[in-house]
Design a protein around this motif. Sequence first.
Motif, mmCIF file in Angstrom:
data_model
loop_
_atom_site.group_PDB
_atom_site.id
_atom_site.type_symbol
_atom_site.label_atom_id
_atom_site.label_comp_id
_atom_site.label_asym_id
_atom_site.label_seq_id
_atom_site.Cartn_x
_atom_site.Cartn_y
_atom_site.Cartn_z
ATOM 1 N N PRO A 61 -19.415 -0.225 -22.399
ATOM 2 C CA PRO A 61 -19.575 0.411 -21.077
ATOM 3 C C PRO A 61 -19.112 1.848 -20.994
ATOM 4 C CG PRO A 61 -17.656 -1.010 -21.076
ATOM 5 C CD PRO A 61 -18.291 -1.176 -22.426
ATOM 6 N N GLY A 62 -18.916 2.529 -22.128
ATOM 7 C CA GLY A 62 -18.590 3.943 -22.093
ATOM 8 C C GLY A 62 -17.109 4.246 -22.125
ATOM 9 N N GLY A 63 -16.789 5.549 -21.989
ATOM 10 C CA GLY A 63 -15.404 6.000 -22.069
ATOM 11 C C GLY A 63 -14.910 6.641 -20.794
ATOM 12 N N VAL A 64 -15.664 6.480 -19.698
ATOM 13 C CA VAL A 64 -15.239 6.978 -18.390
ATOM 14 C C VAL A 64 -15.371 5.834 -17.387
ATOM 15 C CG1 VAL A 64 -15.611 8.649 -16.544
ATOM 16 C CG2 VAL A 64 -16.016 9.313 -18.923
ATOM 17 N N ILE A 65 -14.281 5.522 -16.711
ATOM 18 C CA ILE A 65 -14.309 4.540 -15.627
ATOM 19 C C ILE A 65 -14.515 5.294 -14.323
ATOM 20 C CG2 ILE A 65 -12.971 2.830 -14.352
ATOM 21 C CD1 ILE A 65 -11.446 2.250 -16.924
ATOM 22 N N ASP A 66 -15.480 4.861 -13.533
ATOM 23 C CA ASP A 66 -15.779 5.539 -12.282
ATOM 24 C C ASP A 66 -16.077 4.463 -11.229
ATOM 25 O OD1 ASP A 66 -16.803 8.392 -11.092
ATOM 26 O OD2 ASP A 66 -18.029 6.732 -10.341
ATOM 27 N N PHE A 67 -15.268 4.403 -10.197
ATOM 28 C CA PHE A 67 -15.567 3.438 -9.134
ATOM 29 C C PHE A 67 -15.132 3.989 -7.786
ATOM 30 C CE2 PHE A 67 -11.330 2.004 -10.620
ATOM 31 C CZ PHE A 67 -10.615 1.980 -9.432
ATOM 32 N N ASP A 68 -15.819 3.530 -6.782
ATOM 33 C CA ASP A 68 -15.403 3.800 -5.409
ATOM 34 C C ASP A 68 -15.387 2.476 -4.656
ATOM 35 O OD1 ASP A 68 -18.184 3.624 -3.902
ATOM 36 O OD2 ASP A 68 -18.509 4.922 -5.638
ATOM 37 N N ARG A 69 -14.411 2.365 -3.781
ATOM 38 C CA ARG A 69 -14.204 1.122 -3.049
ATOM 39 C C ARG A 69 -14.061 1.411 -1.560
ATOM 40 N NH1 ARG A 69 -9.442 -1.717 -6.771
ATOM 41 N NH2 ARG A 69 -10.787 -2.357 -8.513
ATOM 42 N N ASN A 70 -14.599 0.541 -0.764
ATOM 43 C CA ASN A 70 -14.237 0.515 0.642
ATOM 44 C C ASN A 70 -13.725 -0.887 0.951
ATOM 45 O OD1 ASN A 70 -16.507 -1.132 2.155
ATOM 46 N ND2 ASN A 70 -17.593 0.244 0.755
ATOM 47 N N TYR A 71 -12.728 -0.963 1.760
ATOM 48 C CA TYR A 71 -12.084 -2.246 2.028
ATOM 49 C C TYR A 71 -11.611 -2.275 3.475
ATOM 50 C CZ TYR A 71 -8.121 0.794 0.879
ATOM 51 O OH TYR A 71 -7.247 1.852 0.830
ATOM 52 N N TYR A 72 -11.532 -3.467 4.006
ATOM 53 C CA TYR A 72 -11.097 -3.636 5.383
ATOM 54 C C TYR A 72 -10.604 -5.060 5.579
ATOM 55 C CZ TYR A 72 -15.915 -5.405 5.567
ATOM 56 O OH TYR A 72 -17.082 -6.068 5.303
ATOM 57 N N GLY A 73 -9.866 -5.259 6.651
ATOM 58 C CA GLY A 73 -9.337 -6.586 6.893
ATOM 59 C C GLY A 73 -8.665 -6.691 8.242
ATOM 60 N N ALA A 74 -8.308 -7.914 8.604
ATOM 61 C CA ALA A 74 -7.634 -8.181 9.871
ATOM 62 C C ALA A 74 -6.706 -9.375 9.700
ATOM 63 C CB ALA A 74 -8.653 -8.451 10.978
ATOM 64 N N ASP A 75 -5.650 -9.380 10.493
ATOM 65 C CA ASP A 75 -4.659 -10.454 10.474
ATOM 66 C C ASP A 75 -4.257 -10.715 11.925
ATOM 67 O OD1 ASP A 75 -2.423 -12.107 10.229
ATOM 68 O OD2 ASP A 75 -1.704 -11.118 8.425
ATOM 69 N N ALA A 76 -4.497 -11.926 12.400
ATOM 70 C CA ALA A 76 -4.145 -12.287 13.774
ATOM 71 C C ALA A 76 -3.185 -13.465 13.750
ATOM 72 C CB ALA A 76 -5.397 -12.642 14.573
ATOM 73 N N ARG A 77 -2.136 -13.390 14.572
ATOM 74 C CA ARG A 77 -1.164 -14.483 14.579
ATOM 75 C C ARG A 77 -0.529 -14.662 15.951
ATOM 76 N NH1 ARG A 77 0.817 -10.791 10.811
ATOM 77 N NH2 ARG A 77 2.406 -9.361 11.580
ATOM 78 N N PHE A 78 -0.054 -15.890 16.148
ATOM 79 C CA PHE A 78 0.693 -16.276 17.338
ATOM 80 C C PHE A 78 2.133 -16.516 16.918
ATOM 81 C CE2 PHE A 78 2.539 -19.911 19.610
ATOM 82 C CZ PHE A 78 2.598 -19.406 20.902
ATOM 83 N N VAL A 79 3.066 -15.947 17.664
ATOM 84 C CA VAL A 79 4.483 -16.053 17.328
ATOM 85 C C VAL A 79 5.239 -16.636 18.514
ATOM 86 C CG1 VAL A 79 6.565 -14.782 16.685
ATOM 87 C CG2 VAL A 79 4.345 -14.075 15.771
ATOM 88 N N GLN A 80 6.080 -17.610 18.229
ATOM 89 C CA GLN A 80 6.938 -18.176 19.269
ATOM 90 C C GLN A 80 8.354 -18.282 18.730
ATOM 91 O OE1 GLN A 80 5.439 -21.409 21.546
ATOM 92 N NE2 GLN A 80 7.441 -22.165 22.188
ATOM 93 N N SER A 81 9.317 -17.945 19.574
ATOM 94 C CA SER A 81 10.719 -18.021 19.169
ATOM 95 C C SER A 81 11.547 -18.553 20.317
ATOM 96 C CB SER A 81 11.233 -16.636 18.758
ATOM 97 O OG SER A 81 11.099 -15.720 19.826
#
Length: 711
Positions: free
Chosen positions: A326-346
Amino acid sequence: MPNACARYLLPLIAATSLVASAVQAQMAAPVMVAPVVITANRIASDPLNLSMAISIVDAEAISEAQLQVNISESLQRVPGVNAQNRNNYAQDLQLSVRGFGTRSSFGVRGIKLYTDGIPASQPDGQGQVSHFSLGSADRIEVLRGPFSALYGNAAGGVIQVFTESGVSPTTVTTTVAAGSNDTLRIGIKANGREGAVGYVAQVDRFDTEGPRPQSAATRFGANAKLDVKVSEATTITILGNHVNLPGAQDPLGLTRAEFNANARQVNPLALQFNTRKDLEQTQGGARIRHALNATQALEFVAYTGERAVRQFQAIPVATQAPATYPGGVIDFDRNYYGADARFVQSGAWGNVALGVASDVLNENRRGYQNFIGTTLGVLGALRRDEKNKLTSTDGYAQGEWRALPDTSIHAGVRASNVKLVSADKYIVTGNGDDSGGVRYSAVLPSVGVNWRVIPALSLYASAGRGIETPTLNELAYRPPGSVPATGLNLSLLPARNDSVEIGAKWRRDGVTAELALFDTKTKDEIVVVSNSGGRSAFANAGRTQRRGIELSTRAQLDEWIKGLQWELAANTPDARYRDSFKTCGAPPCTVPSVLVAAGNRLPGVPNRAAWTELKWTHTSGVYIAAEVKHQGRIIANDVGDESVNAVTLLGARIGVQQQWGKARWSAFLRGDNLSGKTYAGTAIVNEANRRYFEPAAGRSWLAGTSLSFGW
């Protein structure tokens, strides 16, 4: 004998520290304010009430007489964490916790990274710390052990950096630091609050020529945080950061002979191919907390980011001839996203958090030849082109039940599912369609009990299960002997581990101490089976075991000498293979054939480490400190026939801090490796050409000043 001595000596030191704590507690000393941590169970808690090993590095330790570029500057205070500056910004730090993460040839894996609750690790488990803004950091929290699995793909631990909050009056701070190897950092930060809106913003630039040829780097960074109190019940925090690392040079490692002859030399291939890396990353996110009532709240986190990397490697031209290469140069671009939802009780009974998290990573990965005709180190013909999509969907629950007034039970479980789909876009004669996909899933439970024996002392025990799914970088190349030879290494399995831990914590009248003993057994350990020219291939290698002792102590010794403070962090890890397996030897390697015996030590893990500091502060604001750091022997390869020698280093610093009305000024001078020792700070694990050694900086100096003005 030294290893055995260290193993028995550390418990003795720990016992002595706890006894000293009890003695010190009888003296009149300042009352220590109980710290709180959030990383442990997502709810602010006193560490003494938690059944887990968790450490806090405060703002003073992060900023005082430090360059504020590498998180390794601060993490030496945390036992069980091995954070080494490679002096190679093309590869980032070498960061591991309890022996997890040492196999990473660049970046961080096996450790979950966060900034203000927003993931700094990408969904596949690979992370970088280059965008951590230490100049605006309020504290760093480090969680080690079984409960880190509740954050998902994090077998070793969780490291979270918290940005300071905006306060009134508005303050602008400028910082300049300069030192050896033409190192220079310039930063400016604004911090303020207007009513319900607080803000922090920082930009900085870092330049260095590095301690060796072909190790220069320039880095631009920016970080911003905005917090808004919308109402008495709702707060919103918005964060953003950017890092740009153009043309960071890579000097590569040295063989033993090269290192012994001249540790400041550079690998000739690095010069021929001008090995380097371009990196740019922008990430943003928001965190919303809404209190439903006095005991219940909803929390929501969302983030998105882009990361682009182009890395020129030292792969010989002839090696790239086959259509499958696969050659001698690594080239990549990434896009990423996410979400985290939670309920907290104390409540008085304890607390609970229930949540779901989803993360997506899209990657365009390409490979190019690193030559055109006879010109080396340039972007040549396309040799790889694929689109990868990784999706992670998790559900989790965790909580604390105060079963008795002095006893609490912590428990949690996380169900993790990871899906990867790869579409091959480079199909030519001799290189067929390598499209494919894979799924991983696991249920990760953890449980612990904490007993507050007396207000100053708690004892705890915990156990849990964790997982390390292969990262896209670990899946990128199939090991030698694979059929077909191209495409993602989809046969690579996740590593699964079971951990147990017991510990003790002490805090009273200016003295804190923590002792932890852990044992982790792993199945299907992911190992480096081939590593040449900066390219690594991975495979599973059966069972491993990591166990050790960790100790940290901090004491304010005002009754002995006013303003005197002592701090210690030490650990003795023992990480070994429990099963034998085969790996590659010297290149070319057509199939792994070198036997690694059961009982061999895992490479990259120091067999012991310790750091201690003695600091005296005068009421005038002048301070002086001396520190000693010891790093034990590091095995460099799986067969165990080469290692990085142990080393003990001495450092010192002197500085002053002054407040003049609304202005605050500080200045410092520090020296590291004062004895000028020549040593390798890190090992490039299993480097096929035996270029394991990454020389550390020699005797080095750093001076800096900062000025803050508020209005």
